[in-house]
Motif scaffolding. Structure first.
Motif, PDB file in Angstrom:
ATOM      1  N   GLU A 140     -32.303  65.766  23.576  1.00  0.00           N
ATOM      2  CA  GLU A 140     -32.517  65.030  25.017  1.00  0.00           C
ATOM      3  C   GLU A 140     -31.382  65.948  25.663  1.00  0.00           C
ATOM      4  O   GLU A 140     -30.879  66.464  26.447  1.00  0.00           O
ATOM      5  CB  GLU A 140     -32.714  63.344  25.147  1.00  0.00           C
ATOM      6  CG  GLU A 140     -33.747  63.146  25.004  1.00  0.00           C
ATOM      7  CD  GLU A 140     -34.552  63.336  26.851  1.00  0.00           C
ATOM      8  OE1 GLU A 140     -34.186  64.072  27.541  1.00  0.00           O
ATOM      9  OE2 GLU A 140     -35.765  63.697  26.353  1.00  0.00           O
ATOM     10  N   ASP A 161     -51.196  69.485  15.097  1.00  0.00           N
ATOM     11  CA  ASP A 161     -50.730  67.853  14.368  1.00  0.00           C
ATOM     12  C   ASP A 161     -49.628  68.055  12.926  1.00  0.00           C
ATOM     13  O   ASP A 161     -50.446  68.135  12.343  1.00  0.00           O
ATOM     14  CB  ASP A 161     -51.750  66.757  14.341  1.00  0.00           C
ATOM     15  CG  ASP A 161     -51.152  65.329  14.335  1.00  0.00           C
ATOM     16  OD1 ASP A 161     -50.145  64.929  13.620  1.00  0.00           O
ATOM     17  OD2 ASP A 161     -52.306  64.415  14.592  1.00  0.00           O
ATOM     18  N   TYR A 174     -41.088  71.752  20.139  1.00  0.00           N
ATOM     19  CA  TYR A 174     -41.926  69.938  20.480  1.00  0.00           C
ATOM     20  C   TYR A 174     -41.808  69.192  20.367  1.00  0.00           C
ATOM     21  O   TYR A 174     -40.323  68.798  20.376  1.00  0.00           O
ATOM     22  CB  TYR A 174     -43.315  70.341  18.354  1.00  0.00           C
ATOM     23  CG  TYR A 174     -42.298  70.116  17.701  1.00  0.00           C
ATOM     24  CD1 TYR A 174     -42.790  68.834  17.185  1.00  0.00           C
ATOM     25  CD2 TYR A 174     -41.629  70.856  17.359  1.00  0.00           C
ATOM     26  CE1 TYR A 174     -42.640  68.040  16.423  1.00  0.00           C
ATOM     27  CE2 TYR A 174     -40.902  69.956  15.673  1.00  0.00           C
ATOM     28  CZ  TYR A 174     -41.664  68.814  15.202  1.00  0.00           C
ATOM     29  OH  TYR A 174     -40.787  68.323  14.719  1.00  0.00           O
ATOM     30  N   GLU A 175     -42.535  69.007  21.360  1.00  0.00           N
ATOM     31  CA  GLU A 175     -42.603  67.380  21.287  1.00  0.00           C
ATOM     32  C   GLU A 175     -44.000  66.077  20.602  1.00  0.00           C
ATOM     33  O   GLU A 175     -44.046  66.702  20.554  1.00  0.00           O
ATOM     34  CB  GLU A 175     -42.557  66.819  23.111  1.00  0.00           C
ATOM     35  CG  GLU A 175     -41.475  66.999  23.786  1.00  0.00           C
ATOM     36  CD  GLU A 175     -41.679  66.793  25.188  1.00  0.00           C
ATOM     37  OE1 GLU A 175     -41.186  65.865  25.367  1.00  0.00           O
ATOM     38  OE2 GLU A 175     -41.947  67.826  26.043  1.00  0.00           O
ATOM     39  N   GLY A 176     -43.319  65.014  20.658  1.00  0.00           N
ATOM     40  CA  GLY A 176     -43.883  64.643  19.697  1.00  0.00           C
ATOM     41  C   GLY A 176     -44.728  64.302  18.547  1.00  0.00           C
ATOM     42  O   GLY A 176     -43.987  64.611  17.871  1.00  0.00           O
ATOM     43  N   GLU A 177     -46.044  64.434  18.153  1.00  0.00           N
ATOM     44  CA  GLU A 177     -46.760  64.525  16.669  1.00  0.00           C
ATOM     45  C   GLU A 177     -46.946  65.636  16.499  1.00  0.00           C
ATOM     46  O   GLU A 177     -48.161  66.116  15.681  1.00  0.00           O
ATOM     47  CB  GLU A 177     -47.441  63.269  16.564  1.00  0.00           C
ATOM     48  CG  GLU A 177     -46.662  62.001  16.173  1.00  0.00           C
ATOM     49  CD  GLU A 177     -45.758  62.296  15.055  1.00  0.00           C
ATOM     50  OE1 GLU A 177     -46.512  62.266  14.243  1.00  0.00           O
ATOM     51  OE2 GLU A 177     -44.857  62.036  15.005  1.00  0.00           O
ATOM     52  N   THR A 178     -47.345  66.868  17.859  1.00  0.00           N
ATOM     53  CA  THR A 178     -47.836  68.051  17.602  1.00  0.00           C
ATOM     54  C   THR A 178     -47.379  69.113  17.943  1.00  0.00           C
ATOM     55  O   THR A 178     -45.926  69.172  19.395  1.00  0.00           O
ATOM     56  CB  THR A 178     -49.537  67.791  18.473  1.00  0.00           C
ATOM     57  OG1 THR A 178     -48.867  67.695  19.994  1.00  0.00           O
ATOM     58  CG2 THR A 178     -50.107  66.344  18.416  1.00  0.00           C
ATOM     59  N   PRO A 183     -37.779  69.856  16.815  1.00  0.00           N
ATOM     60  CA  PRO A 183     -38.114  69.042  17.764  1.00  0.00           C
ATOM     61  C   PRO A 183     -37.446  68.819  19.107  1.00  0.00           C
ATOM     62  O   PRO A 183     -36.181  69.100  18.952  1.00  0.00           O
ATOM     63  CB  PRO A 183     -37.947  67.577  16.819  1.00  0.00           C
ATOM     64  CG  PRO A 183     -36.864  67.894  15.770  1.00  0.00           C
ATOM     65  CD  PRO A 183     -37.264  69.447  16.037  1.00  0.00           C
ATOM     66  N   LYS A 184     -37.696  68.806  19.949  1.00  0.00           N
ATOM     67  CA  LYS A 184     -37.193  68.835  21.606  1.00  0.00           C
ATOM     68  C   LYS A 184     -35.870  67.163  21.513  1.00  0.00           C
ATOM     69  O   LYS A 184     -36.519  66.698  21.231  1.00  0.00           O
ATOM     70  CB  LYS A 184     -38.190  68.522  22.408  1.00  0.00           C
ATOM     71  CG  LYS A 184     -37.806  69.159  23.899  1.00  0.00           C
ATOM     72  CD  LYS A 184     -38.550  68.198  25.068  1.00  0.00           C
ATOM     73  CE  LYS A 184     -37.791  69.020  26.668  1.00  0.00           C
ATOM     74  NZ  LYS A 184     -39.412  69.183  27.382  1.00  0.00           N
ATOM     75  N   ASN A 203     -48.768  66.381  11.234  1.00  0.00           N
ATOM     76  CA  ASN A 203     -49.072  64.643  10.252  1.00  0.00           C
ATOM     77  C   ASN A 203     -50.568  65.829   9.159  1.00  0.00           C
ATOM     78  O   ASN A 203     -50.874  65.080   8.249  1.00  0.00           O
ATOM     79  CB  ASN A 203     -49.730  63.806  10.902  1.00  0.00           C
ATOM     80  CG  ASN A 203     -48.336  63.151  11.142  1.00  0.00           C
ATOM     81  OD1 ASN A 203     -47.813  63.046  10.569  1.00  0.00           O
ATOM     82  ND2 ASN A 203     -49.094  62.493  12.592  1.00  0.00           N
ATOM     83  N   GLU A 243     -38.424  67.793   9.772  1.00  0.00           N
ATOM     84  CA  GLU A 243     -38.796  67.726  11.324  1.00  0.00           C
ATOM     85  C   GLU A 243     -39.206  69.303  11.794  1.00  0.00           C
ATOM     86  O   GLU A 243     -39.582  69.186  13.475  1.00  0.00           O
ATOM     87  CB  GLU A 243     -38.025  67.106  12.970  1.00  0.00           C
ATOM     88  CG  GLU A 243     -38.240  65.563  12.308  1.00  0.00           C
ATOM     89  CD  GLU A 243     -37.747  64.841  13.097  1.00  0.00           C
ATOM     90  OE1 GLU A 243     -36.558  65.206  13.463  1.00  0.00           O
ATOM     91  OE2 GLU A 243     -37.464  63.861  13.813  1.00  0.00           O
TER      92      GLU A 243
END
Length: 180
Positions: free
Chosen positions: A101, A17, A114-118, A98-99, A19, A61
């Motif tokens: 588009e 995670d 990575y995508e999202g928070e993990t 971070p991924k 965070n 990020e």
């Protein structure tokens, strides 16, 4: 500096995670898992769990992973076919982005995303450990292998087979005389 141990029952051992990563000191991760969790297709037996000791840092990020992954496995010598144990170790040094588009993922195979928070570390650890497994393991550098005629282990003793026999396809070359 926080240290987190992964691999306990209930934890997903390879997902971090973001965070949990302190921006100043980072996050230290210890992953202890069976070899089969990393390289199920390898077909080798591990004598101990795979140990991954990683330092995860974050700059904005971007996520950086640095550390080692190692274990001891049972392998078969590619020359004499004797079983022996070998410690394999790989250095892990990966950068995750971070991924987005607008990035064509087919053209970016050398990048980690990575995508999202993990961040999932599985592929990075899998690849590092997989590259550390020797393709042609040797029980020792001077392994003599097996006799091609009788199959005796030449490391144990000489077998007594004639060493002078020439491959029939090369027999015509023994009559060839070279001028110097």
């Amino acid at each position: 500096m926080e240290r987190k141990r992964y691999g306990k029952k209930g934890d997903h051992p390879f997902v971090v995670d973001i965070n949990d990563i302190d921006e100043e000191s980072g996050l230290y991760i210890e992953i202890r898992r069976p070899f089969e969790a990393f390289l199920p297709e390898e077909g080798k037996t591990s004598l101990e769990p795979v140990n991954a000791d990683l330092h995860v840092t974050r700059f904005g990020e971007d996520i950086y992973i640095k550390g080692t992954v190692k274990t001891t496995v049972e392998v078969e010598c590619s020359r004499c076919l004797a079983g022996y144990t070998e410690t394999i170790e790989a250095q892990v040094d990966a950068h995750f982005f971070p991924k987005m588009e607008e990035i064509d993922m087919e053209d970016s195979s050398e990048y980690n995303f990575y995508e999202g928070e993990t961040v999932d570390l599985y592929q990075t650890l899998h690849d590092g450990l997989g590259l550390a497994v020797p393709l042609k393991p040797l029980c020792r550098e001077d392994c003599k292998g097996l006799c091609p005629k009788c199959g005796a282990d030449l490391n144990a003793a000489e077998c007594g087979c004639s060493k002078k026999e020439i491959d029939g396809r090369l027999a015509v070359l023994k009559n060839l005389k070279l001028d110097k």
